[in-house]
Scaffold this motif. Structure first.
Motif: not given
Length: 465
Positions: A161, A205-207
């Motif tokens: 992350w 994946k996250r942003y």
């Protein structure tokens, strides 16, 4: 060739009780004034007088784990609750100093990378290039729940992350604005050069971050990057991204091993060994004689809240040692994977202090919960006269340590004493700087305002043109 001088950082937190618990009760302790801006400005001036490189703010965004089934002890002890946002006071500290670097801890869990990058660039402008970021992933379950998650991600996943998080910030800081994009040309009525300002269009994946960065390049663009993890994943992350790593090794030889292992990882990423500096956390008990120093150490141990020390460790490692008498044998408190290594660590220390002679010989009494608190309080402690402290710091320097993160017992007392008595001896021996080098904080440490071309952030320079 002369030995490079050590760098010095003051390890503080915008709270009452940070590392050494209970000492806020002493009449000479000013850390209860943490809400006061004057408190921090006055400390920063002391540090700058001593030519410290950084004031380093630790931070948390959640409670530690329960102690005795509750967080009551943390509240009673002021143990990192209340805890204020250090970034809010950074510009005021900078306004009242000229050279002191300001390192701020911020977790990937607490701020979206677009907003965080904007805040840091603003602060780097306001401080004329004196901002550093301590990158953390948060290991507190309560912190995760405070930001809407069911719980913590798995340990190594948190570092993955963080990899994406820093990647977004690098794109914004290094790639979104080309040099010379801010024109402010009154005659032509052109404030910025459109051709030199770019969206980053990050999709991960996250942003998902379109950009562009809303702040023009600051003196450092990317702040100096600190990291504090010593796990395998943490060392790998530091090797890829960090310019300075905060370590807490029990002795110089252990520090040497950790540093050498991490430096090998740094080289494996294509960076140079010296691209990463290591700051060892130490706290000091200073006396005009060795006898005075030992007497002050006894007084310090008597003032420490041992139950608070145990609570802090409990929260940090996720093992609840609460609900047990301080004299209870540690070995009786479960035999889980989480407690076994801690019990062994404390028992070994008790055995050494009792003078056990040979393998197989009786180690003496069993380690207790009280010993756990005592060991935490004495961990990374240096006791002696300014001259003997300088001798010990030379050994840390010889082991490969680049800097010292100075832990306090009281604020401002611990730093006033260190600046007035230890720093002059270190300066005489060439172990501390007498004057600041010019320029930004990165220029002071590495000789250049911008992060070097071997760092992964540099790949985004011109990447969006």
């Amino acid at each position: 060739m002369p030995t490079p001088h050590l760098h010095f950082s003051a390890f503080v937190m915008n709270t009452t009780s940070h590392i050494l618990q209970g000492l806020w009760r002493r009449p000479d302790a000013g850390q209860t004034d943490f809400n006061s801006l004057e408190h921090w400005v006055a400390l920063a001036k002391v540090l700058e007088r001593g030519r410290f490189d950084f004031i380093f703010f630790a931070d948390v965004v959640g409670l530690y784990g329960d102690y005795g089934g509750s967080y009551e002890k943390y509240v009673q002890a002021g143990l990192q609750i209340p805890s204020n946002d250090p970034s809010v006071i950074a510009s005021a500290i900078a306004y009242n100093t000229t050279d002191l670097g300001i390192a701020i801890t911020s977790s990937v869990i607490q701020d979206h990378p677009f907003n965080f990058a904007r805040k840091i660039s603003t602060l780097d402008h306001a401080t004329n290039g004196r901002i550093a970021w301590n990158i953390v992933t948060s290991a507190l379950e309560n912190a995760a729940r405070n930001f809407g998650y069911d719980g913590l991600e798995e340990h190594d996943e948190r570092y993955r992350w963080a990899d994406e998080y820093v990647d977004v910030t690098y794109k914004l800081w290094e790639g979104s604005w080309d040099d010379g994009a801010l024109l402010q040309d009154r005659a032509r009525g052109l404030h910025g050069d459109f051709a030199k300002i770019h969206k980053i269009n990050h999709v991960g994946k996250r942003y998902r971050v379109e950009g562009p960065h809303l702040v023009a390049p600051s003196p450092q663009r990317t702040p100096i990057l600190f990291q504090a993890g010593s796990s395998t994943a943490g060392r790998d992350f530091a090797a890829r991204h960090a310019e300075a790593q905060f370590i807490i090794s029990p002795g110089p030889e252990q520090a040497r091993d950790l540093i050498e292992d991490t430096r090998r990882r740094v080289v494996a990423t294509g960076r140079k060994r010296d691209d990463l500096k290591f700051f060892q956390g130490l706290h000091f008990v200073i006396g005009s004689t060795e006898e005075e120093a030992r007497r002050k150490e006894i007084e310090l141990d008597e003032a420490i809240d041992l139950d608070g020390m145990v609570a802090h460790l409990s929260g940090a490692v996720g093992v609840d040692f609460g609900g047990h008498d301080l004299d209870a044998p540690l070995g009786d408190i479960g035999n889980t994977d989480g407690t076994r290594s801690i019990v062994e660590w404390v028992q070994e220390s008790v055995s050494r202090r009792a003078g056990a002679q040979r393998p197989g010989e009786s180690p003496g009494r069993a380690a207790t919960v009280r010993d756990l608190g005592l060991l935490q309080g004495r961990n990374s402690r240096v006791v002696g006269t300014p001259e003997s402290i300088a001798d010990q710091l030379q050994r840390w320097r010889d082991a490969g340590v680049d800097g010292i993160n100075v832990v306090n017992a009281t604020i401002p007392g611990s730093y006033v004493e260190f600046v007035e008595h230890v720093i002059p001896v270190l300066q005489d021996r060439g172990l501390a700087q007498r004057e600041y080098a010019p320029g930004s904080t990165r220029a002071k440490l590495f000789g250049t305002d911008l992060i070097n071309e071997r760092h992964p952030a540099a790949q985004y320079r011109g990447a969006f043109s």
